[in-house]
Write an enzyme that holds these catalytic residues in place. Structure first.
Site, PDB file in Angstrom:
ATOM      1  N   LYS A  40     -35.046 -19.564 -42.002  1.00 27.50           N
ATOM      2  CA  LYS A  40     -34.716 -20.760 -41.969  1.00 27.50           C
ATOM      3  C   LYS A  40     -33.330 -20.814 -42.335  1.00 27.50           C
ATOM      4  O   LYS A  40     -32.795 -20.668 -43.617  1.00 27.50           O
ATOM      5  CB  LYS A  40     -35.598 -21.405 -43.326  1.00 27.50           C
ATOM      6  CG  LYS A  40     -35.030 -22.705 -43.749  1.00 27.50           C
ATOM      7  CD  LYS A  40     -35.417 -23.776 -43.022  1.00 27.50           C
ATOM      8  CE  LYS A  40     -34.709 -25.196 -43.736  1.00 27.50           C
ATOM      9  NZ  LYS A  40     -35.150 -26.349 -42.674  1.00 27.50           N
ATOM     10  N   ASP A  54     -37.900 -24.453 -48.852  1.00 27.59           N
ATOM     11  CA  ASP A  54     -38.570 -23.917 -47.467  1.00 27.59           C
ATOM     12  C   ASP A  54     -38.527 -22.551 -47.425  1.00 27.59           C
ATOM     13  O   ASP A  54     -39.538 -21.891 -47.082  1.00 27.59           O
ATOM     14  CB  ASP A  54     -37.756 -24.886 -46.400  1.00 27.59           C
ATOM     15  CG  ASP A  54     -38.134 -26.170 -46.370  1.00 27.59           C
ATOM     16  OD1 ASP A  54     -38.718 -26.753 -47.313  1.00 27.59           O
ATOM     17  OD2 ASP A  54     -37.879 -26.929 -45.302  1.00 27.59           O
ATOM     18  N   GLU A 112     -37.495 -21.811 -38.493  1.00 27.04           N
ATOM     19  CA  GLU A 112     -37.664 -23.241 -38.862  1.00 27.04           C
ATOM     20  C   GLU A 112     -36.411 -23.726 -38.578  1.00 27.04           C
ATOM     21  O   GLU A 112     -35.065 -23.436 -39.497  1.00 27.04           O
ATOM     22  CB  GLU A 112     -38.326 -23.442 -40.260  1.00 27.04           C
ATOM     23  CG  GLU A 112     -38.355 -25.076 -40.267  1.00 27.04           C
ATOM     24  CD  GLU A 112     -38.628 -25.587 -41.838  1.00 27.04           C
ATOM     25  OE1 GLU A 112     -39.294 -24.735 -42.645  1.00 27.04           O
ATOM     26  OE2 GLU A 112     -38.303 -27.097 -42.124  1.00 27.04           O
ATOM     27  N   ALA A 114     -34.083 -27.771 -38.666  1.00 23.51           N
ATOM     28  CA  ALA A 114     -33.885 -28.625 -39.980  1.00 23.51           C
ATOM     29  C   ALA A 114     -33.747 -30.022 -39.235  1.00 23.51           C
ATOM     30  O   ALA A 114     -33.430 -30.354 -38.272  1.00 23.51           O
ATOM     31  CB  ALA A 114     -32.378 -28.335 -40.377  1.00 23.51           C
TER      32      ALA A 114
END
Ligand SMILES: Nc1ncnc2c1ncn2[C@@H]1O[C@H](COP(=O)(O)OP(=O)(O)OP(=O)(O)O)[C@@H](O)[C@H]1O
Ligand SMILES: [Mg+2]
Length: 223
Positions: A40, A54, A112, A114
């Site tokens: 992330k 996260d 992941e 954003a």
């Protein structure tokens, strides 16, 4: 063990369920015998001294073997798009660092983004640029209810303009209130030529919610 699965998880918006979906993919990979990496790279709204939430969730779902600093490279305090937050504290080499860190990962894993695809990551790059640079199959998370046909359609156009492969659209209801479009949305989205998973129902209890995401995403990770 099957070939190492890897995905880039993005969404039609912020707060649609990307972290939930990414965590479920990681947990499924662990269950299938992989040792996946979680990535992330950009997280905002991280208070000084606090963990990036996260990244911490993804790290745990991946089995907890990574240092949090290798999961999340660029943290920003203001709850803004990363590129907007970076105006206040510029990081000139952030993009190169992100790509170099990704290249060092091996085997299965999940990245992941954003917010959504056109969210700025810095002055020159958006999330869609990162998806293109990493060249992973994309999982697009979207709201289950009214408005999703438009948001998914726009996101698919942005992905197709870059010739990115879409592994699936995942529908989730992250608010208690449902609407009548939820029943027909999967069928209408399939007409756009994508695989549709879900909808994951609104489940406030974390255990039940995590289990529902696991079930919905299981077709993407062969055991
Ligand atoms: N199906 C669901 N039922 C109940 N709550 C949900 C569901 N899906 C997501 N949520 C909740 O909605 C919130 C947003 O979900 P999540 O953090 O996965 O979204 P996101 O797209 O990653 O957001 P961000 O853009 O901030 O990274 C979280 O509090 C999550 O627990
Ligand atoms: Mg998230």
């Amino acid at each position: 063990m099957t070939r190492a699965p890897r995905f880039f998880v993005t969404g039609t918006d912020t707060g649609v369920g990307k972290t939930q979906a990414a965590g479920a993919l990681l947990a499924l990979m662990v269950r299938a015998g992989h040792r996946p990496f979680a990535f992330k790279p950009y997280e905002t709204g991280v208070e000084p001294g606090a963990e990036p939430e996260d990244a911490a969730h993804l790290r745990a779902c991946a089995g907890g073997w990574q240092a949090l600093d290798s999961v999340c490279l660029h943290r920003f305090v203001p709850p803004l798009a990363p590129g907007v937050a970076a105006e206040r504290s510029p990081r000139p080499r952030a993009w190169q660092q992100t790509l170099a860190t990704f290249r060092a990962f091996e085997g299965a894993g999940v990245v992941e983004g954003a917010g959504g695809l056109l969210v700025p990551l810095d002055a020159r790059h958006q999330v869609v640029d990162l998806a293109e640079a990493l060249a992973l199959p994309v999982v697009l998370v979207a709201r289950a209810g009214l408005g999703t046909l438009n948001h998914v359609g726009l996101s698919l156009e942005a992905l197709r303009a870059r010739k990115l492969r879409v592994a699936a659209v995942v529908l989730s209801r992250s608010t208690p209130k449902g609407d009548p479009s939820e029943a027909s949305n999967p069928r209408w989205l399939r007409r756009l030529g994508v695989r549709v998973l879900g909808p994951v129902p609104f489940l406030p209890a974390p255990r039940a919610r995590n289990a529902a995401f696991l079930r919905a995403l299981s077709p993407l990770v062969p055991r």
